[in-house]
Design an enzyme around this catalytic site. Structure first.
Site, PDB file in Angstrom:
ATOM      1  N   ASN A   8       9.240   7.006  -1.811  1.00  0.00           N
ATOM      2  CA  ASN A   8       8.025   7.983  -2.343  1.00  0.00           C
ATOM      3  C   ASN A   8       6.814   7.517  -1.435  1.00  0.00           C
ATOM      4  OD1 ASN A   8       5.963   9.283  -3.675  1.00  0.00           O
ATOM      5  ND2 ASN A   8       6.054   8.258  -5.668  1.00  0.00           N
ATOM      6  N   LYS A  10       4.125   8.908  -1.186  1.00  0.00           N
ATOM      7  CA  LYS A  10       2.900   9.302  -1.951  1.00  0.00           C
ATOM      8  C   LYS A  10       1.694  10.166  -0.766  1.00  0.00           C
ATOM      9  CE  LYS A  10       3.645   5.582  -4.963  1.00  0.00           C
ATOM     10  NZ  LYS A  10       3.149   4.492  -5.975  1.00  0.00           N
ATOM     11  N   HIS A  95       5.753  11.548 -12.611  1.00  0.00           N
ATOM     12  CA  HIS A  95       5.311  10.016 -12.006  1.00  0.00           C
ATOM     13  C   HIS A  95       4.174   9.532 -12.718  1.00  0.00           C
ATOM     14  CE1 HIS A  95       3.800   7.185  -9.015  1.00  0.00           C
ATOM     15  NE2 HIS A  95       5.000   6.895  -8.614  1.00  0.00           N
ATOM     16  N   GLU A  97       1.436   8.172 -11.743  1.00  0.00           N
ATOM     17  CA  GLU A  97       0.157   8.447 -11.008  1.00  0.00           C
ATOM     18  C   GLU A  97      -0.257  10.123 -11.581  1.00  0.00           C
ATOM     19  OE1 GLU A  97       1.407   7.250  -7.069  1.00  0.00           O
ATOM     20  OE2 GLU A  97       1.274   5.181  -7.800  1.00  0.00           O
ATOM     21  N   GLU A 167      10.036   3.652 -14.448  1.00  0.00           N
ATOM     22  CA  GLU A 167       8.860   2.778 -13.698  1.00  0.00           C
ATOM     23  C   GLU A 167       7.837   2.365 -14.523  1.00  0.00           C
ATOM     24  OE1 GLU A 167       8.839   4.290  -9.558  1.00  0.00           O
ATOM     25  OE2 GLU A 167       7.640   5.660 -10.511  1.00  0.00           O
ATOM     26  N   GLY A 173       2.776  -0.351  -7.842  1.00  0.00           N
ATOM     27  CA  GLY A 173       1.656  -0.808  -6.884  1.00  0.00           C
ATOM     28  C   GLY A 173       0.977  -2.126  -7.088  1.00  0.00           C
ATOM     29  N   SER A 213       6.842  -1.707  -7.682  1.00  0.00           N
ATOM     30  CA  SER A 213       7.000  -2.940  -6.693  1.00  0.00           C
ATOM     31  C   SER A 213       8.242  -3.251  -6.148  1.00  0.00           C
ATOM     32  CB  SER A 213       6.222  -3.940  -7.462  1.00  0.00           C
ATOM     33  OG  SER A 213       4.797  -3.843  -7.514  1.00  0.00           O
ATOM     34  N   GLY A 234       7.906   2.968  -3.611  1.00  0.00           N
ATOM     35  CA  GLY A 234       6.698   3.321  -3.030  1.00  0.00           C
ATOM     36  C   GLY A 234       6.272   2.634  -1.832  1.00  0.00           C
TER      37      GLY A 234
HETATM   38  P1  PGA Z   1       5.554   1.053  -5.462  1.00  0.00           P
HETATM   39  O1  PGA Z   1       5.530   2.471  -6.143  1.00  0.00           O
HETATM   40  O2  PGA Z   1       6.888   0.521  -5.307  1.00  0.00           O
HETATM   41  O3  PGA Z   1       4.446   1.028  -4.637  1.00  0.00           O
HETATM   42  O4  PGA Z   1       5.314   0.146  -6.735  1.00  0.00           O
HETATM   43  C1  PGA Z   1       6.603   3.023  -7.087  1.00  0.00           C
HETATM   44  C2  PGA Z   1       6.539   4.291  -7.285  1.00  0.00           C
HETATM   45  O5  PGA Z   1       5.332   4.721  -7.718  1.00  0.00           O
HETATM   46  O6  PGA Z   1       7.266   5.292  -7.471  1.00  0.00           O
END
Ligand code: PGA
Length: 253
Positions: A8, A10, A95, A97, A167, A173, A213, A234
């Site tokens: 992803n 983003k 997601h 976010e 998640e 993140g 993460s 991500g």
């Molecule tokens: P991250 O994001 O691996 O940067 O924590 C994962 C995601 O948001 O799908």
């Protein structure tokens, strides 16, 4: 069941950067890969350049969101048919976010799932609890609600086209990832819910990914959890040298 690893990206990459990154990933996968299916989710402006790179390869393309209407006066939105038109086979929906920064509700996620399934896209439905919800001890309740509302209109015939991504919001993140034990426990609950909603055979066939993460350093431990059917990555998907070792964790299961 074939494992699934999703990158992803983003709101990162220009078209040129996306092309380069996709080429590096493709080259790396050709060298020595991978029992896993690989899906890349670049930002909308990079879907076309990435599609051109991965065409005729085993890599698949995903959108990061989709509106439930096919077209109309919805400034700034994109529809599932537009994603299909540019070559997407998958779409990330719900997601955290989207839910927490842009206020998406379980109900709007359900509308998006229905629209995307109608177009033949495979939704990757994200669910997960906040830190506050985990500390209150309501993780299971939150995740079951997210699943039940989002999958309410999904028939038994098409649930096989849906992927679930667990998640935990506190792990995205942040550099803090859930332990393999925590992940295994939540994945078992998700599996139980899927079986209750869609029956044993169909509920057991849905892939459940973990995200939050994920890095080359922890991917091996996460991939070795038997309830983990893949990963949603991500930050570490933005460099071939961190994404490829994560994908390779599944080739040696
Ligand atoms: P991250 O994001 O691996 O940067 O924590 C994962 C995601 O948001 O799908």
């Amino acid at each position: 069941m074939t494992s699934l690893v999703v990158g992803n990206w983003k709101m990162h990459t220009t078209q040129a950067q996306a092309r380069t990154l996709a080429r590096q990933i493709l080259r790396g996968l050709r060298k020595g890969h991978a029992g896993a299916e690989v899906v890349l989710a670049p930002p909308y402006t990079s879907l076309r350049p990435v599609r051109d790179v991965i065409r005729r390869s085993q890599i698949r393309l995903a959108g990061q969101n989709a509106h439930w209407h096919e077209s109309g006066a919805f400034t700034g939105e994109i529809s599932s048919s537009m994603l299909c038109d540019v070559g997407c086979e998958y779409v990330i929906l719900g997601h955290s976010e989207r839910r927490h920064i842009f206020g998406e509700s379980d109900r709007s996620v359900a509308q998006k799932i229905a629209a995307c399934l109608g177009q033949g896209l495979r939704p990757i439905l994200c669910v997960g609890e906040t830190l506050d919800e985990r500390e209150q001890g309501i993780t299971t309740r939150v995740i079951c609600r997210q699943l039940k509302v989002a999958l309410k209109g999904v028939s038994k015939n098409v649930i096989g086209n849906v992927e679930i991504a667990y998640e935990p919001v506190w792990a995205i993140g942040t550099g803090r990832n859930a332990t393999p034990e925590q992940v295994g426990r939540v994945h078992q609950r998700i599996r139980k819910t899927l079986v209750a909603l869609f029956g044993k055979a169909r509920g057991n066939r849905v892939r459940i990914l973990y995200g939050g993460s994920v890095k080359p350093e922890n991917a091996g431990a996460l991939a070795s959890v038997s309830e983990v059917n893949g990963l949603l990555v991500g930050g570490a998907s933005l460099k071939a040298e961190t994404f490829l070792p994560i994908v390779r964790c599944f080739s040696i299961r």
